[in-house]
Structures are given as C-alpha cells and as structure tokens.
Write an enzyme that holds these catalytic residues in place. Structure first.
Site, mmCIF file in Angstrom:
data_model
loop_
_atom_site.group_PDB
_atom_site.id
_atom_site.type_symbol
_atom_site.label_atom_id
_atom_site.label_comp_id
_atom_site.label_asym_id
_atom_site.label_seq_id
_atom_site.Cartn_x
_atom_site.Cartn_y
_atom_site.Cartn_z
ATOM 1 N N HIS A 123 1.052 -1.278 -0.163
ATOM 2 C CA HIS A 123 0.076 0.069 -0.137
ATOM 3 C C HIS A 123 0.843 1.284 0.126
ATOM 4 O O HIS A 123 2.062 1.135 0.291
ATOM 5 C CB HIS A 123 -0.821 0.200 1.016
ATOM 6 C CG HIS A 123 -0.173 -0.074 2.720
ATOM 7 N ND1 HIS A 123 0.188 1.291 3.137
ATOM 8 C CD2 HIS A 123 -0.001 -0.882 3.460
ATOM 9 C CE1 HIS A 123 0.601 0.839 4.316
ATOM 10 N NE2 HIS A 123 0.562 -0.637 4.482
ATOM 11 N N CYS A 139 3.064 -4.748 6.725
ATOM 12 C CA CYS A 139 2.860 -4.760 5.250
ATOM 13 C C CYS A 139 4.001 -4.030 4.643
ATOM 14 O O CYS A 139 4.976 -3.657 5.159
ATOM 15 C CB CYS A 139 1.667 -3.661 5.106
ATOM 16 S SG CYS A 139 -0.142 -4.576 5.659
#
Length: 164
Positions: A123, A139
C-alpha cells in the site's frame, strides 16, 4: 490459481487468505471433508487466473527494502519500500495480489493491494518519510505515486515473492 497446502494450514484459513468462500474451494476441488487436507496438496482457488498466464511478478527483499517488478523475467522497475518492524515482521513466502482498493484512507495512502495472506498488503502511505525503514505492522509500504503506478501495471493474480 493453484495453492499448495503448507504444514499447519487449514481450509478455513486458506479461504480467508484468498477471500474466497470455503464452499467454492470445497466444490471446485471435490473435497468432501474439509478436515482432510494435507501438506503438499494442490488446491485450485477459483476466481484467479493461472499464474503462468501472468507476465508480471513481484520480488520483495525485506532486508534490502526493495520491491522489484519483472515482466517476462526481465526487471522493469525497482521501488524503495518500508517493511514490518521487529515485533510485526513482514511475512515471507509466495503470495498473489488478490484485489486492489484505491483510496483506502488512513495510513494506507492512495492504494491498497491485498496479498493472499489475511491482513497483509502492498500500500501507499500518509508518511513518506517512513519509506526505507522497518516501521510497518508487516505490510509493504510504498510512495503513493509508486504504488499507483504498480497497481496500474499489474493484474490481479500477480505472484509476489517476499524474502529476507
């Protein structure tokens, strides 16, 4: 898309990882008892293209904090990334991109791409100074312009390898 069962995995977790209903996985694979899967078993995950039909692949080095995009085996681009901090390491292994969500809000920047591991993705960020560091909850963070470019380039089902 074919998933190879790893030791300790359950069909319920595989279903959640791919965001695919358990009943669909059972039906496609003709599995009468969901408790009878075994490591090494190959399961078809419906709704995703076969990996061999996708020209792109992503290689992520946690230690080097780099994401490399390949097309037909040729390096196309390299991006700086942020990875998980010590207590919330970025998972290693082989995954695929299972969906894309523009403008997810909050700390996820302008694009979210889910990995086939529940709660993990690639992301953007609302904190660009974090790129190059080990600061996320596991992440892969990218600059917003970079993650948007990547999302425009790759299709759903793109394989992702994460290693140290």
């Amino acid at each position: 898309m074919i998933h190879t069962v790893k030791p300790g995995e359950t069909l319920t977790q595989i279903s959640r990882d791919y965001r695919t209903p358990l009943g669909e996985i059972l039906s496609v694979n003709q599995i009468p008892n969901p408790n009878l899967i075994y490591p090494g078993q190959r399961l078809e995950i419906p709704g995703f293209p076969p990996i061999e039909t996708i020209p792109y692949r992503i290689d992520i080095s946690v230690n080097n904090r780099q994401l490399r995009l390949y097309k037909n085996g040729i390096l196309q681009k390299q991006y700086p990334i942020a990875v998980g901090r010590m207590l919330s390491n970025t998972p290693t292994g082989n995954f695929i991109i299972i969906n894309k969500a523009p403008d997810p809000g909050g700390p996820f920047g302008t694009m979210w791409m889910s990995l086939s591991k529940e709660h993990y993705g690639i992301h953007g960020t609302n904190n660009p100074s974090s790129i190059g560091k080990a600061v996320s909850k596991g992440c892969i963070r990218m600059f917003n312009d970079d993650v948007e470019e990547l999302a425009r380039t790759i299709p759903i089902g793109t394989p992702v390898t994460i290693h140290l």
